[in-house]
Every structure is written in C-alpha cells, then in structure tokens.
Design an enzyme around this catalytic site. Structure first.
Site, PDB file in Angstrom:
ATOM      1  N   GLY A 267       0.837  -1.197   0.000  1.00 18.24           N
ATOM      2  CA  GLY A 267       0.000   0.000   0.000  1.00 18.24           C
ATOM      3  C   GLY A 267       0.865   1.237   0.000  1.00 18.24           C
ATOM      4  O   GLY A 267       2.020   1.205  -0.446  1.00 18.24           O
ATOM      5  N   THR A 271       0.986   4.725   5.057  1.00 16.49           N
ATOM      6  CA  THR A 271       0.407   3.609   5.818  1.00 16.49           C
ATOM      7  C   THR A 271       1.518   2.680   6.298  1.00 16.49           C
ATOM      8  O   THR A 271       1.467   2.164   7.425  1.00 16.49           O
ATOM      9  CB  THR A 271      -0.610   2.832   4.953  1.00 16.49           C
ATOM     10  OG1 THR A 271      -1.476   3.759   4.319  1.00 16.49           O
ATOM     11  CG2 THR A 271      -1.432   1.880   5.794  1.00 16.49           C
ATOM     12  N   GLU A 290       5.640  -3.290   1.146  1.00 14.26           N
ATOM     13  CA  GLU A 290       5.769  -2.960  -0.283  1.00 14.26           C
ATOM     14  C   GLU A 290       4.988  -1.669  -0.495  1.00 14.26           C
ATOM     15  O   GLU A 290       3.761  -1.668  -0.434  1.00 14.26           O
ATOM     16  CB  GLU A 290       5.182  -4.080  -1.151  1.00 14.26           C
ATOM     17  CG  GLU A 290       5.763  -5.463  -0.884  1.00 14.26           C
ATOM     18  CD  GLU A 290       7.194  -5.626  -1.362  1.00 14.26           C
ATOM     19  OE1 GLU A 290       7.716  -4.695  -1.999  1.00 14.26           O
ATOM     20  OE2 GLU A 290       7.794  -6.669  -1.066  1.00 14.26           O
ATOM     21  N   CYS A 328       1.788   0.225  -9.092  1.00 12.19           N
ATOM     22  CA  CYS A 328       2.888   0.853  -8.353  1.00 12.19           C
ATOM     23  C   CYS A 328       4.146   0.927  -9.196  1.00 12.19           C
ATOM     24  O   CYS A 328       5.017   1.745  -8.946  1.00 12.19           O
ATOM     25  CB  CYS A 328       3.151   0.074  -7.074  1.00 12.19           C
ATOM     26  SG  CYS A 328       3.479  -1.662  -7.397  1.00 12.19           S
TER      27      CYS A 328
HETATM   28  P1  NAD Z   1      -3.307   2.500   1.445  1.00  9.05           P
HETATM   29  O1  NAD Z   1      -1.990   2.475   2.140  1.00  9.05           O
HETATM   30  O2  NAD Z   1      -4.213   3.622   1.676  1.00  9.05           O
HETATM   31  O3  NAD Z   1      -4.153   1.184   1.799  1.00  9.05           O
HETATM   32  C1  NAD Z   1      -3.625  -0.108   1.595  1.00  9.05           C
HETATM   33  C2  NAD Z   1      -4.313  -1.058   2.551  1.00  9.05           C
HETATM   34  O4  NAD Z   1      -3.941  -0.711   3.885  1.00  9.05           O
HETATM   35  C3  NAD Z   1      -5.839  -1.013   2.519  1.00  9.05           C
HETATM   36  O5  NAD Z   1      -6.332  -2.330   2.684  1.00  9.05           O
HETATM   37  C4  NAD Z   1      -6.173  -0.148   3.718  1.00  9.05           C
HETATM   38  O6  NAD Z   1      -7.454  -0.382   4.250  1.00  9.05           O
HETATM   39  C5  NAD Z   1      -5.087  -0.557   4.690  1.00  9.05           C
HETATM   40  N1  NAD Z   1      -4.766   0.409   5.736  1.00  9.05           N
HETATM   41  C6  NAD Z   1      -4.882   1.752   5.698  1.00  9.05           C
HETATM   42  N2  NAD Z   1      -4.480   2.286   6.868  1.00  9.05           N
HETATM   43  C7  NAD Z   1      -4.068   1.263   7.643  1.00  9.05           C
HETATM   44  C8  NAD Z   1      -3.523   1.182   8.956  1.00  9.05           C
HETATM   45  N3  NAD Z   1      -3.299   2.263   9.709  1.00  9.05           N
HETATM   46  N4  NAD Z   1      -3.192  -0.034   9.440  1.00  9.05           N
HETATM   47  C9  NAD Z   1      -3.386  -1.131   8.683  1.00  9.05           C
HETATM   48  N5  NAD Z   1      -3.922  -1.119   7.452  1.00  9.05           N
HETATM   49  C10 NAD Z   1      -4.243   0.067   6.927  1.00  9.05           C
HETATM   50  O7  NAD Z   1      -2.962   2.330  -0.103  1.00  9.05           O
HETATM   51  P2  NAD Z   1      -3.980   2.339  -1.309  1.00  9.05           P
HETATM   52  O8  NAD Z   1      -4.407   3.741  -1.555  1.00  9.05           O
HETATM   53  O9  NAD Z   1      -4.996   1.274  -1.089  1.00  9.05           O
HETATM   54  O10 NAD Z   1      -3.036   1.835  -2.494  1.00  9.05           O
HETATM   55  C11 NAD Z   1      -2.236   2.665  -3.274  1.00  9.05           C
HETATM   56  C12 NAD Z   1      -0.796   2.588  -2.817  1.00  9.05           C
HETATM   57  O11 NAD Z   1      -0.335   1.247  -2.860  1.00  9.05           O
HETATM   58  C13 NAD Z   1       0.118   3.362  -3.751  1.00  9.05           C
HETATM   59  O12 NAD Z   1       1.020   4.104  -2.976  1.00  9.05           O
HETATM   60  C14 NAD Z   1       0.847   2.262  -4.518  1.00  9.05           C
HETATM   61  O13 NAD Z   1       2.104   2.609  -4.995  1.00  9.05           O
HETATM   62  C15 NAD Z   1       0.952   1.218  -3.467  1.00  9.05           C
HETATM   63  N6  NAD Z   1       1.221  -0.074  -4.057  1.00  9.05           N
HETATM   64  C16 NAD Z   1       2.461  -0.616  -3.870  1.00  9.05           C
HETATM   65  C17 NAD Z   1       2.777  -1.837  -4.457  1.00  9.05           C
HETATM   66  C18 NAD Z   1       4.128  -2.472  -4.276  1.00  9.05           C
HETATM   67  O14 NAD Z   1       4.263  -3.644  -4.559  1.00  9.05           O
HETATM   68  N7  NAD Z   1       5.133  -1.740  -3.802  1.00  9.05           N
HETATM   69  C19 NAD Z   1       1.806  -2.503  -5.219  1.00  9.05           C
HETATM   70  C20 NAD Z   1       0.556  -1.913  -5.387  1.00  9.05           C
HETATM   71  C21 NAD Z   1       0.270  -0.695  -4.793  1.00  9.05           C
END
Ligand code: NAD
Length: 522
Positions: A267, A271, A290, A328
């Site tokens: 994510g 986060t 990641e 990502c």
């Molecule tokens: P996000 O961090 O907002 O959410 C990701 C997940 O984390 C969701 O399921 C969300 O509900 C959960 N979450 C949020 N706050 C949390 C907390 N405090 N504790 C535990 N869980 C929590 O990200 P998003 O907006 O869903 O996704 C987009 C991001 O993901 C972008 O930054 C993208 O680059 C990244 N991403 C990274 C990869 C990688 O492999 N590096 C792959 C895909 C996406």
C-alpha cells in the site's frame, strides 16, 4: 457509511447471494444481477471457513463501495471492529497448530487445487474484478492469470526448496532448519486486488503459516469470491480468514494484535510508516512493506532509431498507462535525451491517443476520492502552466453520481523541475515528459526521488544497460521491457518504496523462521 440493518443480513441471504454471484461469469449477467437487487448486496467476512457477518450491535457500521465505471453504489461491506478481528485471529491461531504440521506435499495439493479452481473460474473473477476496480476486462484477465500462477508457483516451490548445510571440519555439521513463522496479517491495496492479495496468501499458506487477510475497502469483491473458492477447495477452516473493513479500524486492529506474528503489507508509504510505528515495540514481528513509487523511464536517443523506436514508444506508453496508471510499477516520470525529445513526444502522443481509448482500452480510476486526488494534481499542472500535450482538466464528480470516474490519458510537458508533479505519486493516467542532457543527468534525474521501486531503461547500448541500470536506485530495473517477471526474483523497493523482498526464497524469509542446528562431528 450507516448503521447496519440486521434483518438484511440473514445467513440464508448470504448463501443465496454467494450462489448468485458465483453464477455471474459475464459482464451482462453480473449487471443484470446487480440491477435485480432491491437493496445493495452485503459482502460477508470469511472466518473459520464460513461466510458470515460480524456481531451486529450498536457499534456496527458498514462501508459503501461504488462501481468506478458508473459511479453507482455496488455493494456494502461491514467495517470489522477490533473484536471481529480478534475472533478471526483466534481462528487463525487455532488452525496454525495443525496447518503448520502438515507436510509440504499436503499443502502443495491444496495450493494446486486452489490454482485449478481459479483457472476454471477465470472469467468469473475477471468480470467482477473489472466491475469492482474499474479496469478493463482484458486487464482483469491478465491479473487473474497471475493469481493462478501465484498459487501454482508456490505449490511447486515448497516441494523443491532446499536449505543450506555446512561442515566445520572435524567439529560439527550445521544445517538450517526452517519453520513456519505463525499467523500473518496480509493487507492489500485497491489497484490489483486479487493479484496482490493472492501474492501474499499463496506463499503464506505454502510455508505453513495461517492468515487473516484484509483487502482494500474500495475493492473487496474478489476477496469475497476467494472466500467462496476456499470453501470449494475444502481448505481447512481457519487457515485463511478474510475480514473486510477500512484501515483505521480494521487494518489497525489487525496489525497491532499481539497474536499476529507478522505483517505483509502492500500500500502507500504513509500507511507503511503507520504500521511500522504501531508495531515498533513488537520487535519479533516480521514486517514486509511494499510501498509507493514514482518511477522513472529513461529514453536514450539510441533507442529511437527507425528499427527500435516503435518498441521504445510502446514500452514507455505501456509502462505509463497500463491499468489507468494504477500500478505501483508504472513509469510516470519519462525523461528523454534532448536530441530525441521532440520526435519522442510527437510519436508517444500519437501512440497513446490511438492505443488508450477511454471506455474501450482504458478503464475508470478506482474511486471518487482517487479521481479527486488526480484532478487536484491536474489543477496544479494548470496553475503551474505546464502544457497538456494530451488530456485536459477533468470535471468534478461525486460518489453515487452517474458519470463514473473517467480520466483521459494525460501527458504533461514543460513541468517546472521543482514541481510536486515530479515528486508525488499521482497513481493515475498522468505522465510527465522532460528532457535530459547526458547519461549523468539522466541518472541524477531518475534518482531525484524519495521513492525507489522500479525504473525502465530504453537504450540499445549494451554497456549502458549495465552502467546505468546498476546506478538507478530502484528495486526493479527493466531494460527495453516492463513488468516481465519470474516469481522467484526478489520483488520490493529501495528508499521510501519499502523494506523486505517477496518472491520465491525471499517470500520464505518473510513467512518462516530460520534455526541453525549444530550437530557434533563425532
Ligand atoms: P493505502 O496504504 O491507503 O491502503 C492499503 C491497505 O492498507 C488497505 O487495505 C487499507 O485499508 C489498509 N490500511 C490503511 N491504513 C491502515 C492502517 N493504519 N493499518 C493497517 N492497514 C491500513 O494504499 P492504497 O491507496 O490502497 O493503495 C495505493 C498505494 O499502494 C500506492 O502508494 C501504490 O504505490 C501502493 N502499491 C504498492 C505496491 C508495491 O508492490 N510496492 C503494489 C501496489 C500498490
């Protein structure tokens, strides 16, 4: 958000809707099923092998999830509270006692069965993923295929894995013994929901761990289907549990629980920081993070010869706009050697215009909130007087409206070197194109980022491939290609793009504990 109405949530209603959804393996069937519902469908959690709702009391609330292509309410999901999360963790712990003692070949059979069931239901998963996330059906199929590979890859990996042994001459034989690390929180984002969640679930259970998984609240549909599939695969109860909900309530409770031994999270970077903070005192907890990226694509003039420029343009465009730029690994900062800049920009714009046609070969972005975020960056581009070489400032939209969340492919040029447009992860169909002077300048610009996830290098100079490739600060560098990957290679980012690597033996690092045994030589 609203209070739950318990009468809508009978166990029978859940079973009926699961059966009905499972029968919808075309867009037409799915749409007519959605249209036939008097009230939006409610997605259940999957805990201890059963689809069910959390305890309904005064604190129970649900989250509305909208269809990106239409903007209409698609379904509701419960916001699992701390007590619901604890219940799921307890089931995962109980299942760990037996699952961790199964043989690798037994586990391999389950993973193979799951992969085959996914293959049999490929179209069903692709249809719902496309509806739920906004991506094209074509793109969704690619991601289901990858989810199938996630399970088939680890089903064979575990039966062929090796560990190291060493001799201390005449004194001792030492060998490495691996055991499952325990119960894992598996948390995934909304951009490639099934692909990324299965990238965690498959190695987790292959290495003998059990899981409580939480998909993004924006795209929970494929996780729900996965729960149904696990039932069909007769995966023992509690090995994988899926709780639905948001980050601050559900995700935070899952990550912080002392009964969870590790977290595999994909994510955003903020986060990831919150998760590290919440677990800093639990030093034993395995963390694999990641995170986000702002990836450069470097186009050298030597890649723009008549023989190679078609490939160069195609790769740069695919890396920028695939899945609406919501990957990502997308290359959203394109830097072009000055000698080839004008030619590249003209051909690139022409190619993108033809290839990425909104509603045909390009989907909608995932949510109204994300649409507004992208729109904010495009407003900034207009304010900063960047040139829209393609695309324009989109209108505002609201959740529950009827337009859907459509952003045209956008190419920005004349962007100021210190603009946040070159720094922040926009995570949409927006790319910047800027010139560079020489190789050193290209490397400097590529590395001028807090992130270090991926990079694309477009050149025909063999020596440059290594010379530049090894200096780019990114976990993954693709030369004259993009997104190709063997599942055994280390996947992960440098700098603020994360910590830890996943894939093959690297996933084993995440999900197992290594002991070294020393046996005397006598
Ligand atoms: P996000 O961090 O907002 O959410 C990701 C997940 O984390 C969701 O399921 C969300 O509900 C959960 N979450 C949020 N706050 C949390 C907390 N405090 N504790 C535990 N869980 C929590 O990200 P998003 O907006 O869903 O996704 C987009 C991001 O993901 C972008 O930054 C993208 O680059 C990244 N991403 C990274 C990869 C990688 O492999 N590096 C792959 C895909 C996406």
């Amino acid at each position: 958000m609203g209070q739950m109405n318990p009468e809508e949530w009978t166990q029978q209603a859940l079973i009926d809707s699961a059966d009905a959804v499972w029968g919808c393996d075309t867009i037409e069937k799915a749409n007519s099923f959605i249209a036939s519902l008097p009230t939006p469908m409610c997605l259940p959690n999957y805990v201890a092998g059963k689809l069910g709702l959390p305890v309904l009391d005064a604190t129970a609330t649900f989250i509305d999830s909208y269809e990106p292509k239409t903007g209409k309410l698609l379904y509701r999901l419960p916001r699992a509270q701390e007590k619901d999360v604890e219940d799921a963790i307890r089931h995962a712990r109980a299942a760990f006692q037996t699952w961790s003692k199964t043989t690798r070949s037994e586990r391999s059979v389950y993973l193979r069965r799951i992969s085959e069931l996914l293959q049999e239901n490929r179209e069903l998963f692709a249809v719902w993923e496309s509806i739920d996330q906004g991506k094209t059906l074509e793109r969704a199929r690619i991601e289901v295929d990858r989810a199938i590979s996630n399970f088939s890859y680890f089903s064979t990996y575990i039966i062929h894995e090796q560990t190291a042994a060493r001799m201390v001459d005449g004194v001792a034989l030492t060998y490495e013994h691996r055991s499952p690390a325990g119960v894992f929180a598996l948390i995934s984002p909304w951009n490639m929901p099934l692909y990324l969640l299965t990238w965690k679930i498959a190695p987790c259970i292959a290495f003998g761990c059990t899981a409580v998984a939480k998909p993004s609240e924006i795209t929970s549909m494929s996780a729900y289907l996965l729960g149904i599939l696990f039932q069909k695969a007769k995966l023992p109860a509690g090995v994988v549990n899926i709780v639905l909900g948001d980050g601050p309530t559900t995700g935070a409770a899952l990550v912080a629980s002392p009964l969870v031994d590790g977290v595999s999270f994909t994510g955003g970077t903020q986060t990831g920081i919150a998760i590290r903070r919440a677990t800093a005192h639990q030093i034993r907890k395995h963390l694999s993070l990641e995170l986000g990226g702002k990836n450069p694509t470097l186009v050298f003039a030597d890649s723009m010869t008549p023989a190679t420029r078609e490939r160069t343009i195609r790769i740069a465009a695919t890396a920028a706009f695939e899945n609406q730029g919501e990957i990502c690994l997308c290359g959203s900062r394109i830097y072009v050697e000055r000698a080839a800049y004008e030619e590249f920009l003209a051909l690139f714009t022409e190619y993108v215009t033809k290839k990425y046609v909104l509603r045909e070969t390009m989907g909608a972005v995932a949510s109204a909130q994300h649409y507004s975020k992208i729109r904010g960056y495009l407003q900034l581009a207009a304010d900063e007087k960047a040139t829209f070489s393609l695309g324009s400032f989109p209108p505002s939209v609201e959740e529950g409206g009827t337009q859907g969340y459509w952003v045209s492919p956008t190419i920005l040029t004349d962007v100021a070197p210190d603009s946040v447009l070159l720094k922040d992860e926009i995570f949409g169909p927006v790319v910047t194109v800027c010139p560079f002077d020489d190789e050193a300048d290209a490397i400097r610009l590529a590395n001028d980022s807090e992130y270090g996830l991926a990079a694309v290098l477009l050149t025909t100079d063999g020596a440059r491939m290594r010379r530049v490739g090894e200096q780019i600060e990114a976990g993954l560098v693709w030369v004259n290609c993009w997104l190709v990957r063997d599942l055994g290679t280390p996947f992960g980012g440098m700098k603020n793009s994360g910590t830890g690597r996943e894939g093959g033996e690297y996933s084993r690092e995440v999900f197992t504990v290594a002991r070294t045994l020393h046996l005397p030589a006598y």
